[in-house]
Each structure stands twice: as C-alpha cells, then as structure tokens.
Design an enzyme around this catalytic site. Sequence first.
Site, PDB file in Angstrom:
ATOM      1  N   ASN A   9       0.800  -1.230   0.000  1.00 17.46           N
ATOM      2  CA  ASN A   9       0.000   0.000   0.000  1.00 17.46           C
ATOM      3  C   ASN A   9       0.835   1.284   0.000  1.00 17.46           C
ATOM      4  OD1 ASN A   9       0.818  -0.602   2.575  1.00 17.46           O
ATOM      5  ND2 ASN A   9      -1.093   0.012   3.555  1.00 17.46           N
TER       6      ASN A   9
ATOM      7  N   LYS B 236      12.736  -6.671   0.927  1.00 16.90           N
ATOM      8  CA  LYS B 236      11.869  -7.399  -0.020  1.00 16.90           C
ATOM      9  C   LYS B 236      10.536  -6.660  -0.135  1.00 16.90           C
ATOM     10  CE  LYS B 236       8.807 -10.657   0.440  1.00 16.90           C
ATOM     11  NZ  LYS B 236       7.803 -10.209  -0.537  1.00 16.90           N
TER      12      LYS B 236
ATOM     13  N   SER C 138       0.176  -8.206   7.105  1.00 13.59           N
ATOM     14  CA  SER C 138      -1.026  -8.636   7.836  1.00 13.59           C
ATOM     15  C   SER C 138      -0.634  -9.389   9.106  1.00 13.59           C
ATOM     16  CB  SER C 138      -1.855  -9.542   6.935  1.00 13.59           C
ATOM     17  OG  SER C 138      -1.078 -10.665   6.585  1.00 13.59           O
TER      18      SER C 138
ATOM     19  N   THR D 117       0.870 -12.845   8.393  1.00 20.01           N
ATOM     20  CA  THR D 117       2.284 -12.809   8.014  1.00 20.01           C
ATOM     21  C   THR D 117       3.149 -12.525   9.234  1.00 20.01           C
ATOM     22  OG1 THR D 117       1.741 -12.107   5.781  1.00 20.01           O
ATOM     23  CG2 THR D 117       3.976 -11.652   6.527  1.00 20.01           C
TER      24      THR D 117
ATOM     25  N   GLU E 216       4.723  -4.271  11.999  1.00 22.68           N
ATOM     26  CA  GLU E 216       3.701  -3.242  11.758  1.00 22.68           C
ATOM     27  C   GLU E 216       2.562  -3.938  11.027  1.00 22.68           C
ATOM     28  OE1 GLU E 216       3.759  -0.390  12.968  1.00 22.68           O
ATOM     29  OE2 GLU E 216       5.845   0.113  13.342  1.00 22.68           O
TER      30      GLU E 216
ATOM     31  N   CYS F 166      -3.320   0.828   6.951  1.00 16.84           N
ATOM     32  CA  CYS F 166      -3.403  -0.022   8.146  1.00 16.84           C
ATOM     33  C   CYS F 166      -4.018   0.689   9.347  1.00 16.84           C
ATOM     34  CB  CYS F 166      -2.013  -0.495   8.505  1.00 16.84           C
ATOM     35  SG  CYS F 166      -0.857   0.870   8.625  1.00 16.84           S
TER      36      CYS F 166
ATOM     37  N   GLU G  68       8.127   2.568  14.384  1.00 21.27           N
ATOM     38  CA  GLU G  68       8.817   3.236  13.288  1.00 21.27           C
ATOM     39  C   GLU G  68       8.622   4.734  13.463  1.00 21.27           C
ATOM     40  OE1 GLU G  68       7.230   1.135   9.769  1.00 21.27           O
ATOM     41  OE2 GLU G  68       9.130   0.042   9.753  1.00 21.27           O
TER      42      GLU G  68
HETATM   43  P1  NDP Z   1       0.888  -9.466   3.610  1.00 26.27           P
HETATM   44  O1  NDP Z   1       0.956  -9.851   5.025  1.00 26.27           O
HETATM   45  O2  NDP Z   1       0.163 -10.344   2.675  1.00 26.27           O
HETATM   46  O3  NDP Z   1       2.369  -9.295   3.014  1.00 26.27           O
HETATM   47  C1  NDP Z   1       3.326  -8.422   3.576  1.00 26.27           C
HETATM   48  C2  NDP Z   1       4.692  -8.811   3.052  1.00 26.27           C
HETATM   49  O4  NDP Z   1       5.121 -10.006   3.699  1.00 26.27           O
HETATM   50  C3  NDP Z   1       4.723  -9.098   1.555  1.00 26.27           C
HETATM   51  O5  NDP Z   1       5.940  -8.659   1.014  1.00 26.27           O
HETATM   52  C4  NDP Z   1       4.604 -10.612   1.545  1.00 26.27           C
HETATM   53  O6  NDP Z   1       4.960 -11.225   0.335  1.00 26.27           O
HETATM   54  C5  NDP Z   1       5.491 -10.977   2.710  1.00 26.27           C
HETATM   55  N1  NDP Z   1       5.319 -12.305   3.258  1.00 26.27           N
HETATM   56  C6  NDP Z   1       4.276 -13.148   3.122  1.00 26.27           C
HETATM   57  N2  NDP Z   1       4.512 -14.313   3.786  1.00 26.27           N
HETATM   58  C7  NDP Z   1       5.735 -14.183   4.367  1.00 26.27           C
HETATM   59  C8  NDP Z   1       6.531 -15.035   5.188  1.00 26.27           C
HETATM   60  N3  NDP Z   1       6.133 -16.255   5.532  1.00 26.27           N
HETATM   61  N4  NDP Z   1       7.713 -14.590   5.619  1.00 26.27           N
HETATM   62  C9  NDP Z   1       8.142 -13.339   5.288  1.00 26.27           C
HETATM   63  N5  NDP Z   1       7.439 -12.498   4.490  1.00 26.27           N
HETATM   64  C10 NDP Z   1       6.250 -12.910   4.034  1.00 26.27           C
HETATM   65  O7  NDP Z   1       0.309  -7.980   3.587  1.00 26.27           O
HETATM   66  P2  NDP Z   1      -0.129  -7.124   2.331  1.00 26.27           P
HETATM   67  O8  NDP Z   1       1.053  -6.867   1.460  1.00 26.27           O
HETATM   68  O9  NDP Z   1      -1.337  -7.743   1.721  1.00 26.27           O
HETATM   69  O10 NDP Z   1      -0.507  -5.742   3.044  1.00 26.27           O
HETATM   70  C11 NDP Z   1      -1.707  -5.571   3.701  1.00 26.27           C
HETATM   71  C12 NDP Z   1      -1.558  -5.765   5.190  1.00 26.27           C
HETATM   72  O11 NDP Z   1      -0.474  -4.992   5.666  1.00 26.27           O
HETATM   73  C13 NDP Z   1      -2.766  -5.296   5.953  1.00 26.27           C
HETATM   74  O12 NDP Z   1      -3.106  -6.194   6.966  1.00 26.27           O
HETATM   75  C14 NDP Z   1      -2.315  -3.985   6.550  1.00 26.27           C
HETATM   76  O13 NDP Z   1      -3.026  -3.621   7.673  1.00 26.27           O
HETATM   77  C15 NDP Z   1      -0.887  -4.242   6.807  1.00 26.27           C
HETATM   78  N6  NDP Z   1      -0.150  -2.979   6.877  1.00 26.27           N
HETATM   79  C16 NDP Z   1       0.307  -2.524   8.101  1.00 26.27           C
HETATM   80  C17 NDP Z   1       0.933  -1.308   8.216  1.00 26.27           C
HETATM   81  C18 NDP Z   1       1.463  -0.832   9.533  1.00 26.27           C
HETATM   82  O14 NDP Z   1       2.355   0.035   9.527  1.00 26.27           O
HETATM   83  N7  NDP Z   1       0.988  -1.311  10.662  1.00 26.27           N
HETATM   84  C19 NDP Z   1       1.108  -0.434   7.044  1.00 26.27           C
HETATM   85  C20 NDP Z   1       0.648  -1.008   5.831  1.00 26.27           C
HETATM   86  C21 NDP Z   1       0.020  -2.237   5.767  1.00 26.27           C
HETATM   87  P3  NDP Z   1       3.718 -11.786  -0.581  1.00 26.27           P
HETATM   88  O15 NDP Z   1       2.904 -10.580  -0.910  1.00 26.27           O
HETATM   89  O16 NDP Z   1       4.329 -12.421  -1.752  1.00 26.27           O
HETATM   90  O17 NDP Z   1       2.935 -12.762   0.247  1.00 26.27           O
END
Ligand code: NDP
Length: 521
Positions: free
Chosen positions: A184, A207, A260, A263, A281, A315, A495
């Site tokens: 995002n 990554k 999320s 994750t 986060e 988020c 952060e």
């Molecule tokens: P995801 O949790 O699907 O993915 C986040 C990142 O983690 C991606 O790069 C993903 O790769 C990677 N990932 C997935 N599985 C693993 C693993 N087992 N080990 C290490 N890395 C992994 O989130 P989204 O990208 O869909 O983003 C949306 C989510 O992020 C929402 O829940 C949102 O609330 C949260 N978010 C939180 C923020 C905060 O500051 N608190 C800010 C922005 C978003 P891949 O996509 O290939 O699975």
Amino acid sequence: MRAGMASSGSLTARLLSLYSPCAASAAAAAHSPAQLNFVHGRQTIPDKSTGGPEFDVVNPATGGLLCRGQASGAVDVQAAVKDAREAFEGSWRGLSGSERSQFLLRASAIIKERREELAVMEVKDTGKPVYEARMDVDSGWQCLEYFAGLAPTIAGQHIQLPGGSFMYSRREPLGVCVGIGAWNFPFQIACWKSAPALACGNAMVFKPSPLTPLTAVALAEIYTEAGLPPGLFNIVQGDGETGQLLCSHNDVAKVSCTGSVGTGVKVLQQTAPRIKPVTLELGGKSPLIVFSDCDLDNAVKAALMGNFLSQGQVCSNATRVFVQRSVCERFLERLLDRVNAIRIGDPQQDGTTMGALISQSHLDRVLGYVQRAVQEGAKLVCGGKKYVPEDPSLKGGFFMTPCVLAECRDDMQAVREEIFGPVMAVLAFDTEEEVLQRANATDFGLAAGVFTKDLTRAHRVIAALQAGSCYINNYNVVLMEMPFGGYKMSGFGRENGMATVDYYTQLKTVYVEMGDVTCTL
Ligand code: NDP
C-alpha cells in the site's frame, strides 16, 4: 562483473520507459522479466534455476501488465545477505553517526529532485492518486532527513559508580536487517525501514511486495547515486517463500515486517529459532470516537481522511466510527455530502481523489464484505459498488465507489475484520463507558482517535484506549517525530521518532574498575 549482473543504465529511467506509452519497446519489455533485484549497487537478474515463480506486475488503474518479475530463491537471498554482511563489516559499522548521515542527506536531496517521476511510478504500481503518491514520496525524504539528523545523536551513557569506577554504554548496530514491505505504501515503507537501519549503522536487505516491486528499486538506485557503499541496501524481489528464506537466514540479525497479522505470526515463527529481534507493523480495525460536543465538521473530515485515503488501504484507518447517537444523523448527512464529492478516476490526473484498488481479487474481497454487511443488517448509505470509469483506457481497472455503512453492530463481520478497502462502518453509541468498552473489544490495537471539546474527557478516553498511535481532534496525521506502531495483535516495535533507534541497535554496557578487585573467595 559478478555472475548474474547486468550493466545497463539508470534503472529508474529504464523502469519509467516501460510506462511511457510512446516508448516503442514498451510492449515487448512488459512481457519479459524485469531485472528487479539490486545487489552490490547494481541491478541483478534473479537466478532462474533456484528462483520461485515469475509474477506479473499490473497497473491497478488499467489492469494492464507493467512488467514481469521473478521471485528470488536461495541463491539470490544468499548473495544479497552475504553482500550486505560484507558491506556492514567493511567500513560502515565504524563510521560516526554524522558521517553516515551525509549519505542519507544526499539521497534525500535526490528524492526531492525526482519527486514527480517517483510519484508517477508509484501511481502506476499502486493505483493511488498522484497527489497522494507525492505525499508518500515526501514522507520518504522527510524520513531520510529525520534519521540523518538523529544519527549523530545516537549515544550511550556514562554513569559514575562507587570507588571511582564507572560504567558506560554503547549503542551498537545489529548487523544485516531485513525489511519486508506491504503493497500500500511501497516507497514510503522502503524509506521508513532503510533510513533508521542505515542511520544506526546497519545494512538492509529489503523485499517489497510482488504486487508493487518498482519504487524500492528506484530507492536503491538513489542510495547508490548518493554514494552509499554497495551492499548496504540490497533488494530481493519475491513472495512469501523469499521472505521466509530471508527471515530464517543465519546472518540476518533483525527483521522488520509491514503486513497482515497472519504474516506477522509467520515471521515470528521463522525468526524464533535464532531469537532475532523483530518489528511488526500489522493490521488494524481502529476506532474513531465522535462525541456530541465536538466540532462535527472536523470530525467528518477526519473520518474521511481516516477511511478513504489510498482507497482505504491504510493499516491505521479508523474503520469503526463510533458517533454519539444525538449527532449521528447530522454526522451522516455531512459525511454523505463530502463522500459524494470524491472524484474517482485516472490516478495520474491531478484532480482525482480516489484511484483503483490493488488487484481484482482484492476488489472482489472488499465488495464481498459490503455485500455480507448488508445481508447482516447494515444500512448502505452510499457506495460499495464496482466503478467503471468513462475513459476506455481505465475499463480494466479495479475501481469501486467509497462506501459508508450505517446502523452497524459490533458483531458484524465488516465491523470485526480488517477489510483494507474504502468501507467505513458507522456505529451509534450513548455513553463514554460503553464506547470505550466497545472500542477496545478487538484483537487489534494500531490506532484510535477521539473528537470532543471536553479537555479532560479527551485525555481520559485516550488513556483508556488500547492502541499505539492515538489522535485527539484529528486522525491519520503521520509525522517523522511521532513513533508509529501498534498494541495487541497490531504488532510491536515502532517506526519513526527517536524510539526507532531502540529497535535498530543493541545496548552494550561496560563496567570499568578503577581500584582493586574485591575477592570474597
Ligand atoms: P501481507 O501480510 O500479505 O504481506 C506483507 C509482506 O510479507 C509481503 O511482502 C509478503 O509477500 C510478505 N510475506 C508473506 N509471507 C511471508 C513469510 N512467511 N515470511 C516473510 N514475508 C512474508 O500484507 P499485504 O502486502 O497484503 O498488506 C496488507 C496488510 O499490511 C494489511 O493487513 C495492513 O493492515 C498491513 N499494513 C500494516 C501497516 C502498519 O504500519 N501497521 C502499514 C501497511 C500495511 P507476498 O505478498 O508475496 O505474500
């Protein structure tokens, strides 16, 4: 030249040429895998034999293919981490904070110069309106400048002890840190993780999400141009498996992940065997509490800013808006006027205030939440429908109309779960005690806000809210000085702000004896 390295010119220029409709080679280039990894100051081609699947990078506003990527496997992860470790163990860890800050300041200046091209690139990758992408780029350089300013102040303590002895402490870097980004705020997240990591004397392997892999590479290129020694900010593209390889790598000292909750749990499991420090986060379902005595126009504006920026894919969004019953109707009327004025369309246009959601599957998921909310008894005040712009080039985009749901109950799925789209749930309440109990009845705890003119109530309510990032009479204001992060399942670590230094350094205490050793044996 190392195996797998390409020597073509500016990656930023090359990536942008993919986007230019008049670039003759754009169509051809879009169908071949882009060289999106960045190791030792150069773009690198991911190793096909050990890599994961190729992935499409799609423009959410058109549905068209921007380019293709290749998930990195063990060979690329090993190369990136090894290179980062060598860079860390070279001269970097021994530099003073003020020496390190010079690189960040130079990179920040380049980001400012390239503000527009970075914003355009981010819009293509995310679908968000260009005015917001500019704000994200600004947040990026502001972060670099903030941590450039902080770097020279990172220090330990000196404490005088009995008998003339004393202790001192040192704030030491951790080593190779891994940053994992969500889709995002791709550029902002890459800056928010790399700037404090570097300011504290670490190296970072980052990554990005495979949905938005581009601007992190542009940032790597900018750091290189700013003279940052090669290897200190490497990029490996990939999916969850790539993330797992990074998290569990023995030479990785720390992981900072934005994503999320699911994750976050996996990252904890992957880092647990080596007891690595982690910053998480994660998601949220944050409450905004609107008391009847507040300035209602400001509360309406905050609810909009807390729900519809970046198509609601934020988020910290206040997706549960609790409004005191006596002003609920007025609140909804004023809200509706403003929601109707939101201009959905081409995110590259200056007048557009809402762009496209990240993907077709995410759009379907969000629309599904709206549908089920209505089935569960919520009142659809506006929006919640797929939107097809007039412009033929946007027909394949993932647009929807911003949605307000009223007469919501706490037990509805759309009120309990993070939707991550432009869907605001409005819930009526009567008393302070009641709303506090309801606002806290969630496993999330990222953010919260309160609108009231009653000073003592404002602070009393904020003190009782279980959330890490709180607002009084505003919402979703993000400044570098303010630590950002969650309570409960929204994560831990922070952060931004001085607190970040604690999460990118380790503390060494040193006792210095000035007399004889006392031996009791
Ligand atoms: P995801 O949790 O699907 O993915 C986040 C990142 O983690 C991606 O790069 C993903 O790769 C990677 N990932 C997935 N599985 C693993 C693993 N087992 N080990 C290490 N890395 C992994 O989130 P989204 O990208 O869909 O983003 C949306 C989510 O992020 C929402 O829940 C949102 O609330 C949260 N978010 C939180 C923020 C905060 O500051 N608190 C800010 C922005 C978003 P891949 O996509 O290939 O699975």
